[in-house]
Design a protein around this motif. Structure first.
Motif, mmCIF file in Angstrom:
data_model
loop_
_atom_site.group_PDB
_atom_site.id
_atom_site.type_symbol
_atom_site.label_atom_id
_atom_site.label_comp_id
_atom_site.label_asym_id
_atom_site.label_seq_id
_atom_site.Cartn_x
_atom_site.Cartn_y
_atom_site.Cartn_z
ATOM 1 N N ALA A 18 0.840 -1.196 0.000
ATOM 2 C CA ALA A 18 0.000 0.000 0.000
ATOM 3 C C ALA A 18 0.876 1.248 0.000
ATOM 4 N N PHE A 19 1.916 1.229 0.807
ATOM 5 C CA PHE A 19 2.844 2.353 0.887
ATOM 6 C C PHE A 19 3.502 2.606 -0.465
ATOM 7 N N LEU A 20 3.825 1.511 -1.169
ATOM 8 C CA LEU A 20 4.496 1.657 -2.455
ATOM 9 C C LEU A 20 3.552 2.154 -3.544
ATOM 10 N N TYR A 21 2.283 1.695 -3.491
ATOM 11 C CA TYR A 21 1.409 1.949 -4.637
ATOM 12 C C TYR A 21 0.440 3.104 -4.462
ATOM 13 N N LEU A 22 0.047 3.405 -3.206
ATOM 14 C CA LEU A 22 -0.974 4.427 -2.998
ATOM 15 C C LEU A 22 -0.601 5.776 -3.620
ATOM 16 N N PRO A 23 0.621 6.272 -3.373
ATOM 17 C CA PRO A 23 0.955 7.577 -3.948
ATOM 18 C C PRO A 23 0.842 7.589 -5.470
ATOM 19 N N ILE A 24 1.281 6.495 -6.101
ATOM 20 C CA ILE A 24 1.223 6.442 -7.562
ATOM 21 C C ILE A 24 -0.227 6.407 -8.020
ATOM 22 N N ALA A 25 -1.055 5.628 -7.310
ATOM 23 C CA ALA A 25 -2.465 5.517 -7.674
ATOM 24 C C ALA A 25 -3.141 6.885 -7.561
ATOM 25 N N ILE A 26 -2.823 7.605 -6.480
ATOM 26 C CA ILE A 26 -3.423 8.936 -6.291
ATOM 27 C C ILE A 26 -3.025 9.863 -7.433
ATOM 28 N N LEU A 27 -1.745 9.798 -7.801
ATOM 29 C CA LEU A 27 -1.269 10.649 -8.884
ATOM 30 C C LEU A 27 -2.011 10.351 -10.181
ATOM 31 N N VAL A 28 -2.190 9.064 -10.473
ATOM 32 C CA VAL A 28 -2.872 8.674 -11.710
ATOM 33 C C VAL A 28 -4.314 9.175 -11.677
ATOM 34 N N ILE A 29 -4.983 8.960 -10.551
ATOM 35 C CA ILE A 29 -6.400 9.369 -10.459
ATOM 36 C C ILE A 29 -6.523 10.878 -10.631
ATOM 37 N N TYR A 30 -5.634 11.628 -9.972
ATOM 38 C CA TYR A 30 -5.760 13.082 -10.042
ATOM 39 C C TYR A 30 -5.365 13.657 -11.394
ATOM 40 N N SER A 31 -4.709 12.821 -12.247
ATOM 41 C CA SER A 31 -4.422 13.320 -13.585
ATOM 42 C C SER A 31 -5.709 13.433 -14.409
ATOM 43 N N PHE A 32 -6.758 12.764 -13.928
ATOM 44 C CA PHE A 32 -8.054 12.848 -14.626
ATOM 45 C C PHE A 32 -8.999 13.837 -13.933
ATOM 46 N N ASN A 33 -8.432 14.587 -12.973
ATOM 47 C CA ASN A 33 -9.254 15.539 -12.227
ATOM 48 C C ASN A 33 -9.513 16.782 -13.076
ATOM 49 N N ASP A 34 -10.788 17.204 -13.121
ATOM 50 C CA ASP A 34 -11.144 18.351 -13.946
ATOM 51 C C ASP A 34 -10.689 19.655 -13.302
ATOM 52 N N SER A 35 -10.534 19.635 -11.986
ATOM 53 C CA SER A 35 -10.228 20.876 -11.275
ATOM 54 C C SER A 35 -8.739 21.198 -11.367
ATOM 55 N N ARG A 36 -8.445 22.501 -11.424
ATOM 56 C CA ARG A 36 -7.053 22.903 -11.443
ATOM 57 C C ARG A 36 -6.437 22.779 -10.054
ATOM 58 N N LEU A 37 -7.278 22.880 -9.026
ATOM 59 C CA LEU A 37 -6.781 22.743 -7.663
ATOM 60 C C LEU A 37 -6.569 21.267 -7.356
ATOM 61 N N VAL A 38 -5.394 20.972 -6.872
ATOM 62 C CA VAL A 38 -5.038 19.567 -6.738
ATOM 63 C C VAL A 38 -5.832 18.893 -5.624
ATOM 64 N N GLY A 39 -6.167 19.653 -4.574
ATOM 65 C CA GLY A 39 -6.859 19.032 -3.445
ATOM 66 C C GLY A 39 -8.360 18.883 -3.668
ATOM 67 N N VAL A 40 -8.853 19.444 -4.727
ATOM 68 C CA VAL A 40 -10.304 19.433 -4.935
ATOM 69 C C VAL A 40 -10.642 18.519 -6.093
ATOM 70 N N TRP A 41 -11.621 17.643 -5.897
ATOM 71 C CA TRP A 41 -12.020 16.752 -6.984
ATOM 72 C C TRP A 41 -13.117 17.411 -7.800
ATOM 73 N N GLY A 42 -12.855 17.647 -9.060
ATOM 74 C CA GLY A 42 -13.822 18.357 -9.886
ATOM 75 C C GLY A 42 -14.458 17.483 -10.941
ATOM 76 N N GLY A 43 -14.432 16.185 -10.744
ATOM 77 C CA GLY A 43 -15.036 15.288 -11.732
ATOM 78 C C GLY A 43 -14.001 14.802 -12.741
ATOM 79 N N TRP A 44 -14.332 13.714 -13.470
ATOM 80 C CA TRP A 44 -13.394 13.119 -14.420
ATOM 81 C C TRP A 44 -13.237 13.999 -15.648
ATOM 82 N N SER A 45 -12.046 14.062 -16.177
ATOM 83 C CA SER A 45 -11.831 14.855 -17.387
ATOM 84 C C SER A 45 -10.504 14.464 -18.023
ATOM 85 N N LEU A 46 -10.411 14.676 -19.326
ATOM 86 C CA LEU A 46 -9.154 14.405 -20.029
ATOM 87 C C LEU A 46 -8.468 15.711 -20.424
ATOM 88 N N ARG A 47 -8.910 16.837 -19.825
ATOM 89 C CA ARG A 47 -8.439 18.125 -20.328
ATOM 90 C C ARG A 47 -6.933 18.308 -20.203
#
Lengths: 267, 358, 300
Positions: A18-47
């Motif tokens: 979990a320690f090894l993979y969680l940070p990478i997983a978070i990074l991947v998920i947030y690359s699809f975040n619509d919001s410019r603010l990293v801490g805020v989830w703004g829905g899925w997007s490919l922008r």
């Protein structure tokens, strides 16, 4: 050593992974975040991926990195395999201790030292820094990793196979091509891939040895990241992870396929 | 065919082969026999070209082969590990040597096919070495070295990896093959039974020197030294002093007071210390039925080693000497003819006694 | 066997390459560390003029100075930088060992096909860019990042904690990046261990913890040494992790060197820093080399 999975062992594995993979997983998920603010989830997007396609500097850096990695890994694989042969096969030779030291030192040497010294060399012999200086620097660093990987395989190698080939009338150079090389090939391929990813990964040595027009991807990413987290960088990183992952998957599938076809042909 | 002239090979301070001379004749099945580390494999590897002698010459068909690199020598070797190329098929392994000669494809296919048929490798051509049984691998290795039609075939412990049953079958096959092809075979082995069974002649080696070179029967029945007698088979070795030595024979008196009579022996002089070698199977063991006989020795059974076909009895003679005697179990019964602590009588024929001067 | 031409080539080509691009550069660093800063291109003096022959060489030698080194000792900033690097290296290595050992042990004790899969899973992050992995932690640790978000949502803290730019963040980044380098050597030595040894110890009356301490740990010693050195040496000279996750008030030596070189363009001082760093790391590097040679060639 093998045995049962006790609850403690299982917990250690789960927490470790979990320690090894969680940070990478978070990074991947947030690359699809619509919001410019990293801490805020703004829905899925490919922008951010779309933005990336328009980022010429980033694309150029990626292309430069790929070329450096392929070239330096290839040079390192040839030189490293030779070095491994020298260590395992040449017996004692003058300066062997120094040779061994030069092979193992770069493995742990802090990159700032290696990078600085190579840069000073290029300055001293008056070579303009650019694409080729990075290639040479990466080849030098990664050839040591190649040597270690290939050397381990060569130490396992059954010398009587080569003697048998010689005994059956094979001259020395052809023994190497028809017997030795095919049998150490998996290690050589693995070593090339290791050298390739190390080169793709390197920031410090590339920063010292590259010049204008040879900005590699890590240098580019680093210059952006220093200023803080950006969603585009998340997207770049996700693509790099995907590339490395697919190369690894293809490689392991290929090795499985060759094994399978061998068994099939002979069955 | 092959001649070693004063050949020496040293590894560091130890001499693996020490000023050794030997002739091997055409069409002969020659065995180099000795304990591990005696230099027999080094000798073989020098013939194959993997080691260079420090001194001396090796002649093949009368010419010195020192300058010929291993891949050009008309000898082939079968390796102890078989050294089958794991990335090539069975057929590819066998064809490997012929491909090096640059023979036409059809001829290679023909010879590989014939060799595979000869060694009953029929349908295994497309398999890889890791898909073969131990016996099959051994045969592929043999086929691979034979297909080159070598002047001499070298076999380095060829049957060490096989189990007992398979080893015995293979030994007979090897003899048959050698007789049929009429080739010169040189086998290296530490297994004395194997050497005696397959070889026409045996060279017994120890510490880099040939101790005795002779027919198997001679090695067994007329060993030239205590070391050979002890190394080959089971033997009772008894130290004694020669009391009589003339044309009629030799009399040796052992420390315990037993007198051994033997046929006349070269080199045995009156008053010298010698050793009497007596094979256990040449000693008759019987229970005491009638009165004492002058030429027999009485004793008590200490231990019984039951081996199925024979039993070996350790007998303590009344004068304290312990001797081994073997008796064939000709009757099918569970109860043994003698038990521990039984009184028995040992006897042997005069010509069973070998007197060794060294 | 006599040494053939091809064997000489096999030795000579990589030897010369390494001499040219690894050994010679160090000598140059050593030389420049003894030079003086100059407003020139290249920015140091003297420059060795080989065309001037012997006279040039003598002029060069007399012009060398220990100024760079004098500066290192006179300014406590540098000394502090070294001490901090060593402390962080030792601390991170200790944490890595504590975390890595149970992981490697569990891995080595996992039954077979699963063990192979898990091993790949542990190594896999190593193949992804190390810059990416540090960047991933920036995502998590920043002021409005996930860690603070989670802590606030759970009500553990009221205001966001400034994680980034602290030594704690550097420590997390180091442990995260170097974990595979610790786990792999440990796994390699634990995996070779025969379970019969543990059973024998139990059979002879040792309780589980004693068996672990008296059998497992001593047998894992080569792995412990290799893993610790493999982490400690590069961590001391680490640049990227402290630069991205750490603060700017106290620098590790790698950062100091970087700034002297790129920022202040003081090549002699940067070189002197590198030489001094190498001197500090020489003992562990030699230890590591001997350990590696024994591991690779001792088994023959």
């Amino acid at each position: 050593m093998q045995g049962r999975l006790t609850r403690v062992n299982l917990a250690a594995l789960a927490i470790g992974l979990a320690f090894l993979y969680l940070p990478i997983a978070i990074l991947v998920i947030y690359s699809f975040n619509d919001s410019r603010l990293v801490g805020v989830w703004g829905g899925w997007s490919l922008r951010w991926y779309r933005d990336l396609l328009g980022n010429q500097a980033m694309l150029d850096a990626a292309w430069a990195s790929l070329r450096v990695a392929v070239l330096s890994a290839s040079i390192a694989t040839v030189l490293g395999t030779l070095a491994a042969l020298a260590l395992v096969r040449a017996g004692r030779f003058a300066g062997r201790t120094a040779f061994v030291a030069m092979i193992y030192a770069p493995l742990v040497m802090p990159e700032v030292i290696t990078g600085l010294s190579l840069l000073l060399l290029f300055v001293a012999i008056n070579i303009d820094r650019g694409f080729w200086t990075v290639v040479i620097a990466h080849a030098t660093l990664t050839l040591c990793f190649v040597t270690v990987v290939v050397q381990a395989r060569l130490l396992d190698f059954d010398r009587s196979l080569e003697e048998a080939a010689t005994d059956l009338g094979c001259p020395p150079w052809r023994v190497f091509m028809t017997i030795t090389l095919p049998l150490i090939a998996p290690a050589v391929v693995a070593a090339w891939m290791l050298a390739f990813t190390l080169s793709l990964d390197d920031l410090v040595i590339a920063s010292f040895t590259s010049g204008p027009g040879a900005t590699t991807l890590p240098i580019r990413i680093y210059s952006e990241v220093r200023l803080g987290v950006k969603p585009e960088i998340n997207a770049v990183c996700t693509i790099m992870i995907a590339v490395v992952a697919s190369v690894l998957i293809v490689a392991s599938l290929l090795s499985k396929l060759t094994v399978a076809s061998r068994t099939q042909r002979s069955a | 065919m092959v001649r070693f002239e004063d050949v020496s090979k040293r590894f560091g301070a130890t001499a693996a082969v020490d000023r050794l001379s030997l002739d091997i004749f055409p069409g002969e099945f020659f065995a180099l026999l000795g304990p591990s580390g005696c230099g027999k494999t080094t000798l073989l590897r020098m013939l194959a070209g993997f080691e260079t002698p420090d001194e001396g010459r090796i002649l093949l068909d009368g010419s010195d082969i020192a300058a010929v690199p291993p891949h050009r020598r008309p000898v082939n070797m079968m390796f102890q590990s078989y050294a089958l190329f794991p990335h090539l098929t069975v057929a590819g392994n066998i064809a490997f040597g012929l491909r090096q000669e640059g023979l036409p494809k059809t001829e290679i296919a023909e010879r590989v096919g014939a060799m595979m048929a000869l060694l009953q490798l029929g349908r295994l051509g497309e398999r890889r070495p890791d898909q073969l049984s131990g016996g099959q691998r051994q045969r592929v290795a043999l086929a691979r070295s034979l297909v080159k039609r070598p002047r001499v075939l070298l076999l380095d412990e060829p049957m060490a990896a096989l189990d007992r049953k398979l080893r015995e079958e293979t030994q007979f096959e090897l003899m048959d093959l050698q007789a049929r092809l009429g080739l010169t075979f040189v086998i290296v082995t530490h297994d004395q039974e194997e050497a005696m069974k397959v070889a026409d002649r045996i060279g017994v080696m120890n510490h880099g020197r040939l101790v005795q070179v002779a027919l198997p029967e001679e090695i067994y029945e007329k060993p030239n030294s205590r070391w050979v007698a002890d190394f080959i088979g089971d033997v009772n070795l008894i130290e004694g002093r020669v009391t009589v030595a003339d044309a009629d024979g030799v009399v040796v008196e052992a420390a315990e007071g037993i007198r051994f009579q033997a046929d006349a022996t070269d080199g045995a002089k009156t008053g010298e210390t010698v050793w009497v070698a007596l094979r256990p199977e040449k000693i008759a063991i019987a229970s005491i039925t009638d009165g004492k006989r002058a030429d027999a020795l009485y004793g008590e059974v200490l231990e019984i080693g039951y081996r199925g076909d024979v039993s070996v009895y350790k007998v303590r003679l009344d004068n304290g000497l312990v001797m081994k005697a073997a008796a064939a179990n000709t009757m099918r019964r569970v109860a043994q003819p003698f038990g521990c602590n039984d009184r028995v009588v040992l006897s042997w024929a005069r010509d069973a006694v070998a007197v060794l001067t060294r | 066997m006599k040494r053939s031409w091809s064997m000489i080539l096999v030795v000579a080509v990589p030897y010369l390459w390494l001499a040219a691009f690894f050994l010679v550069p160090f000598l140059i660093v050593l030389k420049i560390s003894l030079s003086q800063t100059a407003l020139a291109q290249p920015p140091y003096l003297p420059v060795l003029d080989l065309a001037a022959g012997w006279r040039g060489l003598r002029g060069f030698v007399t012009a060398l100075s220990l100024e760079g080194y004098a500066l290192l000792f006179s300014d406590p900033l540098y000394l502090f930088s070294y001490l901090k690097s060593l402390a962080i290296g030792a601390g991170a290595t200790a944490i890595l060992l504590l975390l890595g050992f149970p992981l490697a042990y569990a891995l080595a004790r996992t039954p077979q096909p699963a063990q192979g899969v898990l091993l790949v899973l542990v190594v896999l992050p190593f193949w992804t860019s190390f810059l990416i992995r540090i960047y991933a932690w920036m995502n998590i640790l920043q002021r409005d990042g996930l860690l603070n978000g989670a802590l606030q949502a759970l009500g553990v803290v009221d205001a966001p904690i400034p994680w980034l730019a602290t030594d704690a963040a550097v420590m997390i980044g180091l442990v995260y990046s170097y974990l595979p380098f610790m786990v792999l050597p440990l796994y390699a030595s634990l995996q070779k261990m025969d379970t019969a040894l543990l059973e024998a110890a139990a059979d002879l009356g040792a309780p589980a913890w004693k068996t672990f301490w008296l059998v497992t740990v001593p047998l894992a010693r080569p792995g412990i040494v290799a893993g610790s050195l493999l982490c400690f040496i590069p961590i001391v000279g680490e640049f990227v992790i402290p630069d991205l996750l750490g603060g700017s008030q106290s620098l590790m030596i790698g950062q100091t060197l970087w700034i002297e070189f790129f920022g202040n363009k003081d090549w002699p001082v940067a070189s002197a820093l590198a030489v001094a760093l190498l001197a500090v790391l020489l003992v562990p590097i030699v230890l590591y080399q001997r350990q590696q040679m024994r591991a690779l060639e001792g088994g023959r």
